[in-house]
Design a protein around this motif. Structure first.
Motif, PDB file in Angstrom:
ATOM      1  N   GLY A  43     -15.487   0.725   0.925  1.00 17.36           N
ATOM      2  CA  GLY A  43     -15.543  -0.325   1.933  1.00 17.36           C
ATOM      3  C   GLY A  43     -16.009  -1.684   1.466  1.00 17.36           C
ATOM      4  O   GLY A  43     -16.210  -2.586   2.284  1.00 17.36           O
ATOM      5  N   HIS A  44     -16.169  -1.882   0.165  1.00 19.63           N
ATOM      6  CA  HIS A  44     -16.645  -3.160  -0.359  1.00 19.63           C
ATOM      7  C   HIS A  44     -15.483  -4.048  -0.796  1.00 19.63           C
ATOM      8  O   HIS A  44     -14.450  -3.570  -1.265  1.00 19.63           O
ATOM      9  CB  HIS A  44     -17.572  -2.927  -1.555  1.00 19.63           C
ATOM     10  N   SER A  45     -15.668  -5.350  -0.655  1.00 25.42           N
ATOM     11  CA  SER A  45     -14.723  -6.309  -1.218  1.00 25.42           C
ATOM     12  C   SER A  45     -15.054  -6.487  -2.695  1.00 25.42           C
ATOM     13  O   SER A  45     -16.220  -6.635  -3.063  1.00 25.42           O
ATOM     14  CB  SER A  45     -14.810  -7.651  -0.493  1.00 25.42           C
ATOM     15  N   GLU A  75      -4.540  -3.158  -4.083  1.00 26.94           N
ATOM     16  CA  GLU A  75      -5.527  -2.602  -3.177  1.00 26.94           C
ATOM     17  C   GLU A  75      -5.990  -3.734  -2.270  1.00 26.94           C
ATOM     18  O   GLU A  75      -6.357  -4.811  -2.745  1.00 26.94           O
ATOM     19  CB  GLU A  75      -6.713  -2.029  -3.959  1.00 26.94           C
ATOM     20  N   SER A  76      -6.006  -3.482  -0.969  1.00 25.69           N
ATOM     21  CA  SER A  76      -6.266  -4.565  -0.023  1.00 25.69           C
ATOM     22  C   SER A  76      -7.639  -5.185  -0.195  1.00 25.69           C
ATOM     23  O   SER A  76      -7.827  -6.373   0.073  1.00 25.69           O
ATOM     24  CB  SER A  76      -6.104  -4.051   1.413  1.00 25.69           C
ATOM     25  N   ARG A  77      -8.615  -4.411  -0.653  1.00 24.50           N
ATOM     26  CA  ARG A  77      -9.969  -4.931  -0.792  1.00 24.50           C
ATOM     27  C   ARG A  77     -10.253  -5.460  -2.197  1.00 24.50           C
ATOM     28  O   ARG A  77     -11.366  -5.884  -2.480  1.00 24.50           O
ATOM     29  CB  ARG A  77     -11.002  -3.847  -0.440  1.00 24.50           C
ATOM     30  N   ILE A  78      -9.287  -5.400  -3.080  1.00 28.73           N
ATOM     31  CA  ILE A  78      -9.491  -5.846  -4.456  1.00 28.73           C
ATOM     32  C   ILE A  78      -8.699  -7.116  -4.720  1.00 28.73           C
ATOM     33  O   ILE A  78      -7.484  -7.155  -4.539  1.00 28.73           O
ATOM     34  CB  ILE A  78      -9.066  -4.758  -5.464  1.00 28.73           C
ATOM     35  N   GLN A  79      -9.406  -8.151  -5.150  1.00 30.08           N
ATOM     36  CA  GLN A  79      -8.770  -9.393  -5.574  1.00 30.08           C
ATOM     37  C   GLN A  79      -8.669  -9.360  -7.095  1.00 30.08           C
ATOM     38  O   GLN A  79      -9.679  -9.344  -7.795  1.00 30.08           O
ATOM     39  CB  GLN A  79      -9.587 -10.607  -5.122  1.00 30.08           C
ATOM     40  N   VAL A  80      -7.446  -9.335  -7.605  1.00 25.60           N
ATOM     41  CA  VAL A  80      -7.229  -9.223  -9.041  1.00 25.60           C
ATOM     42  C   VAL A  80      -6.937 -10.604  -9.624  1.00 25.60           C
ATOM     43  O   VAL A  80      -6.133 -11.360  -9.083  1.00 25.60           O
ATOM     44  CB  VAL A  80      -6.044  -8.278  -9.361  1.00 25.60           C
TER      45      VAL A  80
END
Length: 615
Positions: free
Chosen positions: A366-368, A388-393
């Motif tokens: 549940g973490h950004s 992944e919706s919560r992962i900014q690459v």
């Protein structure tokens, strides 16, 4: 290996970290020397492990080794090269200028730019037969992992262009008189590198899709630099002797698939395949054995001979201590709800896969998460796969960061200058050193983001990462010189990295001699900088799995002492079992399907075939 019959003077060995560049470069050097050729073996890696592979000291002066009397060796140490460069540049002025003026010039020459240009000059002199290298028939370069090496090879053109277009007579290195004196050297180096009769670049890879994909990218970048003579060595090609051994079967299948899907650009290159051996390539005996394999027409059939004189001591590993799971470590990491996680280590040990695994698990909880890399040969997106919706690459792109930094300096420092002053500043910013400054600033900005979210940083291989960390003071000086303003993220970078509540450094290694020993040195370097590693992660271990294949049994047996060594170095130790699905981070690294502590069986007695081979 056909290269041995028609080798040019300069041979470069490059590739993704951990593919066996150093051992291959050493074995080729020995093979050439055995043919009566005068050979100089040089390391250009800031984190060189040449001395470990040779099992002998290698210094900053050309020297011989007792075990290899026909070979000469040299390690280009960036700091020693920089000290010599400063002495040469400052020598004429020490008796002529006031002490304050000399100190000012010394300050100018104390930055990362000086380290880069000084190390490059040492390299260029060897390429064009200077610096005592004229007596050698061959100079074999054991280079740093791909990104760092490409930077080195592009410098002849970069500095040559800068000198050709600079009319101001100064740069971040101070007066250009010294650089202009070396202009012919840069041009000669560029000519030598692009001449197929004088230079070949050997791309070293493993039978792994990631390593082969990086070799393809490197091939294209080398061609863009005008370096067109290239060959390919594929190290560690495995053929299972025990078809009933599931690990051996998976390993062979994975290698065969990667080779069958090899990019067509690589297929067109002259290729040598080297089998996976059951022992590490360290010391004279192992290197001579590898040399023999390279000299054979069919290295796979001759690998039987490589095992013939080996003996296997059956021993229990039940005393190997239990280790934590990666998901247990992630539970500790997420306790504060934010922070910086950095995976560090030798190239090829799995830093990227582990960084991705941690990012994916934090996102699943549940973490950004911001997942980024400082590696010039970045491939985190390839390992992550689908978004992944919560992962900014992201990645620190040197070209984009350099443009942004130059634009910012021009808008700030150049705003109050006249046309001549702006032209001078623009010329200064065209220096290749500007890229180093821009990348460092981006790294500091990325670390600052850890104050508000999770930032997982997949770092470049050891040498490149340490140079990046060492650049802190240099960056301060460059920013002050350029615009008189040190950004807050830069000013607070080292305190943030030293804060164990905010920054969590994970040292990643493989259960092998060179990765473990290089990781040990990395830990000491970090500790001297006030950065205490949180944990060690031993990746791709055969100890938690069952094998009967003779080669894998030998390798599994050899891991015992390295796991014991790691247990004395790390405050926390995680051991990850070998898996054929290295890119499936969510299942294979975090261990979501099996939370039990890893077990380490007694090494199985050898099969009848193994017994026969080792008698």
């Amino acid at each position: 290996m056909k290269l041995l019959e028609h080798a040019p003077r300069n041979l470069f060995f490059t590739g993704k970290g951990g593919v066996g560049k150093t051992s291959t470069a050493c074995a080729v050097s020995l093979a050439l020397a055995a043919r009566g050729r005068r050979v100089l073996l040089v390391s250009t890696d800031p984190a060189s492990n040449l001395a470990e592979v040779l099992d002998a000291p290698v210094g900053a002066e050309i020297s011989s080794i007792e075990a290899f009397p026909t070979l000469r060796v040299l390690n280009i140490d960036p700091e020693i090269a920089a000290a010599r460069y400063r002495d040469r540049a400052l020598g004429p002025y020490r008796e002529l200028l006031p002490e304050a003026a000399v100190r000012s010039i010394e300050e100018q020459f104390s930055g990362a730019c000086t380290v880069e240009i000084a190390a490059f000059e040492e390299f260029a002199k060897l390429v064009v037969e200077g610096a005592g290298a004229a007596e050698f028939d061959h100079v074999v370069f054991d280079t740093a992992p791909t990104g760092h090496t490409l930077r080195l090879l592009e410098l002849p053109a970069a500095w040559g262009t800068f000198l050709a277009t600079n009319t101001a007579g100064s740069s971040c290195l101070g007066p250009l008189a010294g650089l202009h004196a070396q202009r012919q050297l840069y041009e000669d180096a560029r000519a030598a590198l692009s001449d197929p009769e004088r230079t070949v670049v050997v791309l070293v890879a493993r039978p792994d899709s990631g390593a082969l994909a990086e070799a393809k990218r490197t091939l294209a970048e080398l061609e863009a630099l005008g370096i067109r003579r290239q060959e390919l060595v594929v190290n560690g090609v495995f053929r299972a002797a025990e078809r009933a051994d599931e690990v051996a079967f998976q390993m062979e299948t994975m290698a065969s698939k990667a080779l069958s899907e090899m990019p067509s650009e690589l297929r067109a290159l002259p290729r040598t395949e080297v089998p996976l051996l059951g022992h590490g390539i360290v010391g004279s005996e192992a290197l001579q054995r590898l040399r023999g394999l390279l000299e054979q027409g069919d290295v796979h059939s001759s690998v039987e001979d490589a095992f013939a004189n080996q003996s296997l001591e059956i021993r229990s590993v039940s005393d190997v201590p239990s280790y934590e799971h990666l998901d247990d470590l992630i539970t500790t990491l997420e306790a504060r709800g934010r922070g910086i996680v950095m995976t560090m280590g030798k190239g090829g040990v799995g830093k990227t896969s582990i960084a991705v695994a941690i990012a994916v698990e934090l996102a699943r909880r549940g973490h950004s998460v911001q997942l980024t890399t400082t590696d010039p040969a970045a491939h985190v997106a390839d390992v992550l796969g689908k978004a992944e919706s919560r992962i900014q690459v992201s990645r620190i792109d040197p070209e984009l960061e350099t443009k942004a930094y130059a634009s910012e300096v021009m808008s700030r420092a150049g705003a109050g200058l006249d046309a001549a002053g702006r032209a001078l500043l623009e010329e200064d910013l065209r220096s290749p050193c500007t890229e180093e400054i821009a990348v460092f600033r981006a790294f500091a900005r990325t670390v600052a983001d850890g104050e508000r979210t999770f930032v997982v940083i997949d770092t470049a291989p050891t040498g490149h990462t340490l140079l990046l960390l060492d650049a802190a003071e240099s960056f301060h000086r460059e920013v002050l010189r350029a615009n008189g303003d040190v950004p807050d993220e830069v000013r607070r970078l080292l305190p943030r990295l030293r804060d164990p509540q905010l920054t969590h450094t994970l040292i990643v290694t493989l259960p092998e001699a060179t990765p473990v020993h290089e990781a040990s040195q990395l830990q000491r370097d970090l500790q001297r900088a006030g950065i205490e590693p949180m944990a060690w992660v031993v990746n791709q271990s055969l100890l938690p799995v069952t094998v009967s294949d003779p080669c894998l049994t030998l390798r599994r047996h050899g891991e015992v002492k390295f796991l014991a060594e790691v247990s004395t170095l790390g405050k926390r130790v995680i051991v990850l079992p070998w898996t054929s699905r290295r890119s499936d981070a969510r299942l294979d690294l975090v261990g979501a399907s099996d939370r039990e502590s890893p077990t380490f069986d007694t090494i199985s007695a050898p099969s009848s075939r193994l017994k026969a081979r080792f008698r």
